[in-house]
Scaffold this motif. Structure first.
Motif, PDB file in Angstrom:
ATOM      1  N   MET A   1       0.820  -1.206   0.000  1.00 51.14           N
ATOM      2  CA  MET A   1       0.000   0.000   0.000  1.00 51.14           C
ATOM      3  C   MET A   1       0.858   1.262   0.000  1.00 51.14           C
ATOM      4  SD  MET A   1      -3.079   1.271   0.000  1.00 51.14           S
ATOM      5  CE  MET A   1      -4.236   0.021   0.555  1.00 51.14           C
ATOM      6  N   THR A   2       1.964   1.240   0.758  1.00 55.84           N
ATOM      7  CA  THR A   2       2.811   2.430   0.802  1.00 55.84           C
ATOM      8  C   THR A   2       3.444   2.716  -0.554  1.00 55.84           C
ATOM      9  OG1 THR A   2       4.663   1.088   1.603  1.00 55.84           O
ATOM     10  CG2 THR A   2       3.313   2.210   3.247  1.00 55.84           C
ATOM     11  N   ARG A   3       3.684   1.669  -1.354  1.00 54.22           N
ATOM     12  CA  ARG A   3       4.279   1.893  -2.674  1.00 54.22           C
ATOM     13  C   ARG A   3       3.362   2.744  -3.543  1.00 54.22           C
ATOM     14  NH1 ARG A   3       6.743  -4.100  -4.299  1.00 54.22           N
ATOM     15  NH2 ARG A   3       8.263  -4.211  -2.584  1.00 54.22           N
ATOM     16  N   SER A   4       2.064   2.575  -3.384  1.00 53.61           N
ATOM     17  CA  SER A   4       1.118   3.346  -4.195  1.00 53.61           C
ATOM     18  C   SER A   4       1.126   4.823  -3.824  1.00 53.61           C
ATOM     19  CB  SER A   4      -0.302   2.786  -4.020  1.00 53.61           C
ATOM     20  OG  SER A   4      -0.765   2.994  -2.696  1.00 53.61           O
ATOM     21  N   GLN A   5       1.699   5.176  -2.670  1.00 51.57           N
ATOM     22  CA  GLN A   5       1.743   6.559  -2.217  1.00 51.57           C
ATOM     23  C   GLN A   5       3.069   7.255  -2.535  1.00 51.57           C
ATOM     24  OE1 GLN A   5      -0.940   8.112  -1.093  1.00 51.57           O
ATOM     25  NE2 GLN A   5      -2.041   6.187  -1.378  1.00 51.57           N
ATOM     26  N   GLN A   6       3.976   6.519  -3.151  1.00 53.35           N
ATOM     27  CA  GLN A   6       5.280   7.102  -3.478  1.00 53.35           C
ATOM     28  C   GLN A   6       5.210   7.842  -4.814  1.00 53.35           C
ATOM     29  OE1 GLN A   6       7.455   7.365  -1.379  1.00 53.35           O
ATOM     30  NE2 GLN A   6       7.389   5.635   0.006  1.00 53.35           N
ATOM     31  N   PRO A   7       6.014   8.888  -5.006  1.00 54.47           N
ATOM     32  CA  PRO A   7       7.046   9.422  -4.097  1.00 54.47           C
ATOM     33  C   PRO A   7       6.541  10.472  -3.118  1.00 54.47           C
ATOM     34  CG  PRO A   7       7.190  10.545  -6.179  1.00 54.47           C
ATOM     35  CD  PRO A   7       6.061   9.546  -6.337  1.00 54.47           C
ATOM     36  N   ALA A   8       5.226  10.799  -3.206  1.00 49.40           N
ATOM     37  CA  ALA A   8       4.685  11.862  -2.367  1.00 49.40           C
ATOM     38  C   ALA A   8       4.844  11.547  -0.887  1.00 49.40           C
ATOM     39  CB  ALA A   8       3.215  12.085  -2.710  1.00 49.40           C
ATOM     40  N   LEU A   9       4.695  10.283  -0.517  1.00 46.37           N
ATOM     41  CA  LEU A   9       4.824   9.885   0.890  1.00 46.37           C
ATOM     42  C   LEU A   9       6.205  10.228   1.429  1.00 46.37           C
ATOM     43  CD1 LEU A   9       3.845   8.392   3.440  1.00 46.37           C
ATOM     44  CD2 LEU A   9       4.581   6.257   2.375  1.00 46.37           C
ATOM     45  N   THR A  10       7.238   9.927   0.670  1.00 44.83           N
ATOM     46  CA  THR A  10       8.603  10.229   1.113  1.00 44.83           C
ATOM     47  C   THR A  10       8.831  11.731   1.204  1.00 44.83           C
ATOM     48  OG1 THR A  10       9.493   8.176   0.201  1.00 44.83           O
ATOM     49  CG2 THR A  10      11.043   9.983   0.536  1.00 44.83           C
ATOM     50  N   LEU A  11       8.340  12.497   0.235  1.00 47.10           N
ATOM     51  CA  LEU A  11       8.479  13.951   0.275  1.00 47.10           C
ATOM     52  C   LEU A  11       7.793  14.526   1.510  1.00 47.10           C
ATOM     53  CD1 LEU A  11       7.805  14.813  -3.485  1.00 47.10           C
ATOM     54  CD2 LEU A  11      10.009  14.800  -2.308  1.00 47.10           C
ATOM     55  N   PHE A  12       6.607  14.014   1.816  1.00 50.01           N
ATOM     56  CA  PHE A  12       5.867  14.471   2.989  1.00 50.01           C
ATOM     57  C   PHE A  12       6.642  14.144   4.263  1.00 50.01           C
ATOM     58  CE2 PHE A  12       2.518  14.135   6.235  1.00 50.01           C
ATOM     59  CZ  PHE A  12       1.818  15.309   6.020  1.00 50.01           C
ATOM     60  N   ALA A  13       7.186  12.932   4.325  1.00 48.25           N
ATOM     61  CA  ALA A  13       7.957  12.514   5.498  1.00 48.25           C
ATOM     62  C   ALA A  13       9.173  13.405   5.708  1.00 48.25           C
ATOM     63  CB  ALA A  13       8.384  11.056   5.353  1.00 48.25           C
ATOM     64  N   VAL A  14       9.873  13.738   4.624  1.00 49.28           N
ATOM     65  CA  VAL A  14      11.062  14.584   4.727  1.00 49.28           C
ATOM     66  C   VAL A  14      10.703  15.961   5.281  1.00 49.28           C
ATOM     67  CG1 VAL A  14      12.832  15.790   3.388  1.00 49.28           C
ATOM     68  CG2 VAL A  14      12.357  13.382   2.936  1.00 49.28           C
ATOM     69  N   GLY A  15       9.587  16.527   4.803  1.00 52.32           N
ATOM     70  CA  GLY A  15       9.156  17.827   5.303  1.00 52.32           C
ATOM     71  C   GLY A  15       8.845  17.796   6.790  1.00 52.32           C
ATOM     72  N   ILE A  16       8.135  16.763   7.229  1.00 51.15           N
ATOM     73  CA  ILE A  16       7.784  16.639   8.642  1.00 51.15           C
ATOM     74  C   ILE A  16       9.031  16.402   9.491  1.00 51.15           C
ATOM     75  CG2 ILE A  16       6.513  15.243  10.322  1.00 51.15           C
ATOM     76  CD1 ILE A  16       4.727  17.005   8.638  1.00 51.15           C
ATOM     77  N   ILE A  17       9.948  15.582   8.993  1.00 56.60           N
ATOM     78  CA  ILE A  17      11.206  15.337   9.715  1.00 56.60           C
ATOM     79  C   ILE A  17      11.997  16.631   9.866  1.00 56.60           C
ATOM     80  CG2 ILE A  17      13.472  14.221   9.553  1.00 56.60           C
ATOM     81  CD1 ILE A  17      12.017  11.832   8.232  1.00 56.60           C
ATOM     82  N   GLY A  18      12.080  17.414   8.793  1.00 50.46           N
ATOM     83  CA  GLY A  18      12.801  18.675   8.847  1.00 50.46           C
ATOM     84  C   GLY A  18      12.229  19.612   9.890  1.00 50.46           C
ATOM     85  N   LEU A  19      10.895  19.708   9.949  1.00 57.75           N
ATOM     86  CA  LEU A  19      10.256  20.564  10.945  1.00 57.75           C
ATOM     87  C   LEU A  19      10.512  20.040  12.356  1.00 57.75           C
ATOM     88  CD1 LEU A  19       6.876  21.219   9.114  1.00 57.75           C
ATOM     89  CD2 LEU A  19       8.651  22.906   9.583  1.00 57.75           C
ATOM     90  N   GLY A  20      10.517  18.717  12.512  1.00 54.96           N
ATOM     91  CA  GLY A  20      10.791  18.132  13.818  1.00 54.96           C
ATOM     92  C   GLY A  20      12.197  18.448  14.294  1.00 54.96           C
ATOM     93  N   ILE A  21      13.159  18.351  13.376  1.00 52.78           N
ATOM     94  CA  ILE A  21      14.555  18.653  13.729  1.00 52.78           C
ATOM     95  C   ILE A  21      14.693  20.120  14.137  1.00 52.78           C
ATOM     96  CG2 ILE A  21      16.898  18.869  12.813  1.00 52.78           C
ATOM     97  CD1 ILE A  21      16.315  16.377  11.111  1.00 52.78           C
ATOM     98  N   LEU A  22      14.042  21.020  13.406  1.00 51.97           N
ATOM     99  CA  LEU A  22      14.116  22.441  13.748  1.00 51.97           C
ATOM    100  C   LEU A  22      13.526  22.714  15.128  1.00 51.97           C
ATOM    101  CD1 LEU A  22      13.165  24.159  10.368  1.00 51.97           C
ATOM    102  CD2 LEU A  22      15.426  24.020  11.418  1.00 51.97           C
ATOM    103  N   ALA A  23      12.413  22.056  15.446  1.00 56.51           N
ATOM    104  CA  ALA A  23      11.801  22.248  16.760  1.00 56.51           C
ATOM    105  C   ALA A  23      12.739  21.797  17.874  1.00 56.51           C
ATOM    106  CB  ALA A  23      10.483  21.474  16.832  1.00 56.51           C
ATOM    107  N   LEU A  24      13.478  20.705  17.646  1.00 57.68           N
ATOM    108  CA  LEU A  24      14.405  20.195  18.656  1.00 57.68           C
ATOM    109  C   LEU A  24      15.653  21.070  18.744  1.00 57.68           C
ATOM    110  CD1 LEU A  24      14.113  16.367  17.946  1.00 57.68           C
ATOM    111  CD2 LEU A  24      13.037  17.671  19.798  1.00 57.68           C
TER     112      LEU A  24
END
Length: 260
Positions: A1-24
């Motif tokens: 199921m996750t394959r059907s969401q690529q590459p948008a899923l990975t792009l979304f994850a990277v954005g959220i990870i970046g915001l998380g790192i900035l908050a920390l």
């Protein structure tokens, strides 16, 4: 199921990870995009907690084994984030800027909603089933469409501020401000009224992606130690990737076959 969401899923994850790192790193929320009043008790602790949620949730989206629990965490988190923008709508509903802020985070939330609708794997009879499957995607799509209107209008209402964000090397910067604003409104209407909705959503995702790279990318290069460009870059990245998620899940209408 996750394959059907690529590459948008990975792009979304990277954005959220970046915001998380900035908050920390800064021990704070995402500036004007994540407004939490200074008088809130334990604000710094909450900021670190927010960063951990985004970092762990974003990483969880990248792993097949954890993607389900990740969408279960990020979707309600993004709803709470959107609700932080609601008080401004009540205090100053006549200001287009508050609708812009709400629209931006609403687009971000719709990306999380679509991922929840497709990847949550809820048990039968769950009270949240209304937000999943085709029905959930449809609701998220409508919210996405409506949210694009105030984002586009902001380009027209705040032309001077928009022009300042247009790269100096582009000719006719005022024209670009008006064009992108009208384009975003058109994309929202296209998705809402199902007029080439997938094309409209792709176009919106492409516009925000270009904005991220052309505006905030150079800003980071010019001031790599400054907080604002990094925060704006990852906010814009996350919003763009949310638009890609929505666009990827708009099912094109089947072409009618001519009668034999």
């Amino acid at each position: 199921m996750t394959r059907s969401q690529q590459p948008a899923l990975t792009l979304f994850a990277v954005g959220i990870i970046g915001l998380g790192i900035l908050a920390l790193v800064y021990g704070d929320f995402a500036l004007v995009w994540q407004p939490v009043a200074p008088w809130i008790a334990g604000r710094t602790i909450l900021a670190y907690g927010s960063g951990l949620i985004m970092l762990s949730g974003g990483v969880g989206l990248l792993l097949e084994a954890t993607v389900t629990w990740s969408v279960h965490i990020l979707f309600p988190y993004l709803i709470v984030w959107l609700l932080l923008k609601a008080p401004a709508l009540l205090v100053a509903p006549q200001m287009e800027a508050v609708w812009l802020g709400f629209g931006e985070i609403a687009v971000l939330m719709t990306g999380g909603w679509v991922l929840f609708a497709t990847l949550a794997g809820l048990r039968e009879g769950s009270p949240l089933t209304f937000a999943t499957g085709a029905n959930g995607i449809r609701q998220a799509r409508m919210l996405f469409a409506v949210s694009l209107i105030p984002i586009g209008l902001s380009h027209l209402v705040y032309v001077k501020q928009t022009v300042e964000l247009v790269p100096a090397w582009l000719p006719h910067r005022v024209g670009w401000a008006y064009l992108t604003g009208a384009g975003q409104i058109a994309c929202g209407l296209g998705v809402f009224f199902s007029i080439l909705p997938r094309v409209a959503a792709w176009a919106e995702a492409g516009m925000i992606s270009l904005f991220t790279l052309l505006v905030w990318g150079p800003a980071i290069v010019a001031a790599p130690k400054t907080r604002l460009p990094w925060t704006a870059f990852f906010i814009s990245w996350a919003i763009a990737s949310a638009a890609w998620v929505v666009a990827q899940n708009i099912v094109p209408k089947p072409v009618a076959k001519p009668n034999a």
